[in-house]
Design a protein around this motif. Structure first.
Motif, PDB file in Angstrom:
ATOM      1  N   GLU A 242       0.884  -1.351  -0.025  1.00 55.90           N
ATOM      2  CA  GLU A 242      -0.105  -0.003   0.064  1.00 55.90           C
ATOM      3  C   GLU A 242       0.776   1.304  -0.033  1.00 55.90           C
ATOM      4  O   GLU A 242       0.507   1.986  -0.740  1.00 55.90           O
ATOM      5  CB  GLU A 242      -1.051  -0.149   1.264  1.00 55.90           C
ATOM      6  CG  GLU A 242      -2.279  -0.861   0.779  1.00 55.90           C
ATOM      7  CD  GLU A 242      -3.035  -0.465  -0.263  1.00 55.90           C
ATOM      8  OE1 GLU A 242      -3.057   0.673  -0.699  1.00 55.90           O
ATOM      9  OE2 GLU A 242      -3.612  -1.282  -0.957  1.00 55.90           O
ATOM     10  N   PRO A 243       1.775   1.290   0.618  1.00 56.38           N
ATOM     11  CA  PRO A 243       2.765   2.538   0.777  1.00 56.38           C
ATOM     12  C   PRO A 243       3.271   2.784  -0.635  1.00 56.38           C
ATOM     13  O   PRO A 243       3.389   3.837  -1.111  1.00 56.38           O
ATOM     14  CB  PRO A 243       3.753   2.322   1.690  1.00 56.38           C
ATOM     15  CG  PRO A 243       3.189   1.471   2.531  1.00 56.38           C
ATOM     16  CD  PRO A 243       2.410   0.578   2.072  1.00 56.38           C
ATOM     17  N   PHE A 244       3.692   1.888  -1.055  1.00 58.08           N
ATOM     18  CA  PHE A 244       4.480   1.604  -2.639  1.00 58.08           C
ATOM     19  C   PHE A 244       3.260   1.998  -3.625  1.00 58.08           C
ATOM     20  O   PHE A 244       3.658   3.005  -4.333  1.00 58.08           O
ATOM     21  CB  PHE A 244       4.828   0.164  -2.973  1.00 58.08           C
ATOM     22  CG  PHE A 244       5.496   0.528  -4.335  1.00 58.08           C
ATOM     23  CD1 PHE A 244       6.746   0.529  -4.503  1.00 58.08           C
ATOM     24  CD2 PHE A 244       4.964   0.059  -5.533  1.00 58.08           C
ATOM     25  CE1 PHE A 244       7.456   0.912  -5.670  1.00 58.08           C
ATOM     26  CE2 PHE A 244       5.507  -0.041  -6.732  1.00 58.08           C
ATOM     27  CZ  PHE A 244       6.813   0.440  -6.850  1.00 58.08           C
ATOM     28  N   ARG A 245       2.355   1.223  -3.681  1.00 60.16           N
ATOM     29  CA  ARG A 245       1.106   1.916  -4.578  1.00 60.16           C
ATOM     30  C   ARG A 245       0.604   3.370  -4.445  1.00 60.16           C
ATOM     31  O   ARG A 245       0.319   4.145  -5.188  1.00 60.16           O
ATOM     32  CB  ARG A 245      -0.150   1.044  -4.255  1.00 60.16           C
ATOM     33  CG  ARG A 245      -1.337   1.048  -5.467  1.00 60.16           C
ATOM     34  CD  ARG A 245      -2.519   0.771  -4.745  1.00 60.16           C
ATOM     35  NE  ARG A 245      -3.132   1.288  -3.505  1.00 60.16           N
ATOM     36  CZ  ARG A 245      -3.484   2.464  -3.447  1.00 60.16           C
ATOM     37  NH1 ARG A 245      -3.563   3.294  -4.520  1.00 60.16           N
ATOM     38  NH2 ARG A 245      -3.918   3.137  -2.153  1.00 60.16           N
ATOM     39  N   GLN A 246       0.426   3.899  -3.022  1.00 59.83           N
ATOM     40  CA  GLN A 246       0.007   4.991  -3.036  1.00 59.83           C
ATOM     41  C   GLN A 246       0.992   6.076  -3.457  1.00 59.83           C
ATOM     42  O   GLN A 246       0.732   7.303  -4.001  1.00 59.83           O
ATOM     43  CB  GLN A 246      -0.455   5.242  -1.587  1.00 59.83           C
ATOM     44  CG  GLN A 246      -1.073   6.795  -1.246  1.00 59.83           C
ATOM     45  CD  GLN A 246      -2.259   7.037  -2.031  1.00 59.83           C
ATOM     46  OE1 GLN A 246      -3.214   5.999  -1.981  1.00 59.83           O
ATOM     47  NE2 GLN A 246      -2.475   7.863  -3.016  1.00 59.83           N
ATOM     48  N   THR A 247       2.453   5.855  -2.915  1.00 54.92           N
ATOM     49  CA  THR A 247       3.232   6.977  -3.299  1.00 54.92           C
ATOM     50  C   THR A 247       3.435   6.974  -4.981  1.00 54.92           C
ATOM     51  O   THR A 247       3.467   8.074  -5.490  1.00 54.92           O
ATOM     52  CB  THR A 247       4.581   6.511  -2.906  1.00 54.92           C
ATOM     53  OG1 THR A 247       4.547   6.411  -1.347  1.00 54.92           O
ATOM     54  CG2 THR A 247       5.712   7.240  -3.321  1.00 54.92           C
ATOM     55  N   LEU A 248       3.319   5.632  -5.615  1.00 54.94           N
ATOM     56  CA  LEU A 248       3.424   5.475  -7.143  1.00 54.94           C
ATOM     57  C   LEU A 248       2.415   6.427  -7.689  1.00 54.94           C
ATOM     58  O   LEU A 248       2.320   7.096  -8.599  1.00 54.94           O
ATOM     59  CB  LEU A 248       3.467   4.101  -7.570  1.00 54.94           C
ATOM     60  CG  LEU A 248       3.698   3.745  -9.196  1.00 54.94           C
ATOM     61  CD1 LEU A 248       4.636   4.895  -9.720  1.00 54.94           C
ATOM     62  CD2 LEU A 248       3.824   2.473  -9.225  1.00 54.94           C
ATOM     63  N   ALA A 249       1.003   6.038  -7.083  1.00 53.19           N
ATOM     64  CA  ALA A 249      -0.134   6.801  -7.740  1.00 53.19           C
ATOM     65  C   ALA A 249      -0.030   8.411  -7.545  1.00 53.19           C
ATOM     66  O   ALA A 249      -0.502   9.141  -8.169  1.00 53.19           O
ATOM     67  CB  ALA A 249      -1.183   6.432  -6.763  1.00 53.19           C
ATOM     68  N   ASP A 250       0.741   8.893  -6.477  1.00 54.48           N
ATOM     69  CA  ASP A 250       0.659  10.201  -6.138  1.00 54.48           C
ATOM     70  C   ASP A 250       1.805  10.852  -7.321  1.00 54.48           C
ATOM     71  O   ASP A 250       1.399  11.821  -7.783  1.00 54.48           O
ATOM     72  CB  ASP A 250       1.446  10.699  -4.706  1.00 54.48           C
ATOM     73  CG  ASP A 250       0.476  10.270  -3.637  1.00 54.48           C
ATOM     74  OD1 ASP A 250      -0.891  10.082  -4.009  1.00 54.48           O
ATOM     75  OD2 ASP A 250       0.578  10.154  -2.420  1.00 54.48           O
ATOM     76  N   GLU A 251       2.951   9.997  -7.558  1.00 54.87           N
ATOM     77  CA  GLU A 251       3.881  10.678  -8.446  1.00 54.87           C
ATOM     78  C   GLU A 251       3.222  10.649  -9.893  1.00 54.87           C
ATOM     79  O   GLU A 251       3.494  11.537 -10.747  1.00 54.87           O
ATOM     80  CB  GLU A 251       5.143   9.583  -8.374  1.00 54.87           C
ATOM     81  CG  GLU A 251       5.850   9.977  -7.112  1.00 54.87           C
ATOM     82  CD  GLU A 251       6.400  11.216  -6.732  1.00 54.87           C
ATOM     83  OE1 GLU A 251       6.554  11.974  -7.942  1.00 54.87           O
ATOM     84  OE2 GLU A 251       6.495  11.651  -5.765  1.00 54.87           O
ATOM     85  N   VAL A 252       2.442   9.612 -10.376  1.00 52.64           N
ATOM     86  CA  VAL A 252       1.664   9.493 -11.568  1.00 52.64           C
ATOM     87  C   VAL A 252       0.959  10.734 -11.710  1.00 52.64           C
ATOM     88  O   VAL A 252       0.908  11.146 -12.899  1.00 52.64           O
ATOM     89  CB  VAL A 252       0.848   8.129 -11.617  1.00 52.64           C
ATOM     90  CG1 VAL A 252      -0.133   8.389 -12.919  1.00 52.64           C
ATOM     91  CG2 VAL A 252       1.761   6.871 -11.911  1.00 52.64           C
ATOM     92  N   ARG A 253       0.292  11.126 -10.637  1.00 54.75           N
ATOM     93  CA  ARG A 253      -0.626  12.310 -10.754  1.00 54.75           C
ATOM     94  C   ARG A 253       0.101  13.715 -10.734  1.00 54.75           C
ATOM     95  O   ARG A 253      -0.485  14.670 -11.204  1.00 54.75           O
ATOM     96  CB  ARG A 253      -1.596  12.560  -9.491  1.00 54.75           C
ATOM     97  CG  ARG A 253      -2.637  11.516  -9.610  1.00 54.75           C
ATOM     98  CD  ARG A 253      -3.691  11.821  -8.468  1.00 54.75           C
ATOM     99  NE  ARG A 253      -3.363  11.694  -7.225  1.00 54.75           N
ATOM    100  CZ  ARG A 253      -3.430  10.402  -6.592  1.00 54.75           C
ATOM    101  NH1 ARG A 253      -3.992   9.353  -7.068  1.00 54.75           N
ATOM    102  NH2 ARG A 253      -2.973  10.256  -5.348  1.00 54.75           N
TER     103      ARG A 253
END
Length: 255
Positions: free
Chosen positions: A124-135
């Protein structure tokens, strides 16, 4: 240098966070670090440091590419045997009980609670951080991996794999430009492809957001030394820039 950054033990690290490239580099299997609470998952040292536990050379290649492209790099500092961040939580291979020929005792018979705890702590930390960077202005996602020259006893001739799911834009451009940038045996969706379940990151963060994406696989016998890693990374950075230009993604430069 970015590649000197120690990410071991961190569920997610963003390197070159100030990078201005429209491309985002991702390395899901950057580390073989197994937190102490897992007692090495019951594995011998050789298995804990083998390709089963991570993608040797991938972080150095990804870091060099991030430097050359001035791109942000999102990397996991946890072994994929603890949690494979390129797999969804429901996939058995997210916490594999066996990786090719290597049995993983610490992953045998995991309860749903065990799986949920690992998912919350590492995925979850990886997924959320990656999602934030994608945005954060991302127009292209490029994931970096390495693979073994022998799999289940079979030799692999492919040296560089350009992988994609339903979005083929960057992959098509890379394959078209590859002869101008590398002499490696370069193939589409090899040694793995979508049917092998390896495109989770591409689908979740790229396809579902309409963002162009590609996965790069490098045979790890070609990444034995830092000089080897830097040479391949430089050629891949040049190939990536050519592909982004072809696809029409503006703002990427090479240093």
């Amino acid at each position: 240098m970015l590649r000197d950054k120690n990410i071991d033990g961190d569920p997610v690290t963003v390197l070159n966070a100030g990078g201005t490239s429209p491309a985002l580099i991702v390395c899901e299997h950057a580390s073989c670090f197994i937190p102490g609470e897992f007692d090495g998952l019951g594995l011998a040292k050789a298995a804990r440091e083998s390709h089963a536990a991570w993608d040797p050379g991938a972080l150095n290649v990804a870091s060099r590419m991030a430097e050359r492209l001035n791109a942000r790099l999102v990397a996991s500092g946890i072994s994929r045997l603890v949690y494979d961040c390129n797999r969804p939580p429901e996939a058995p291979s997210a916490m594999p009980a066996k990786s090719e020929l290597i049995e993983v005792p610490g992953n045998v018979g995991l309860s749903q609670a065990d799986r949920a705890k690992r998912t919350d702590a590492y995925y979850e930390p990886f997924r959320q951080t990656l999602a934030d960077e994608v945005r954060n202005g991302t127009k292209a996602i490029i994931t970096i991996h390495s693979f073994t020259p022998v799999y289940h006893g079979a030799l692999r001739e492919v040296e560089l794999g350009i992988l994609h799911d339903v979005d083929t834009r960057i992959a098509d451009a890379m394959l078209a430009h590859a002869p101008d940038h590398t002499t490696l045996n370069t193939q589409r969706n090899a040694p793995y492809g979508p049917d092998d379940g390896v495109t989770h990151t591409l689908k979740l963060h790229g396809v579902e957001n309409g963002i162009a994406n590609v996965m790069i696989e490098i045979r790890n016998d070609l990444l034995k030394t830092e000089a080897d890693q830097m040479k391949i990374a430089d050629s891949l950075a040049e190939l990536t820039l050519a592909a982004l230009d072809t696809v029409g993604i503006e703002g990427a430069t090479l240093s």
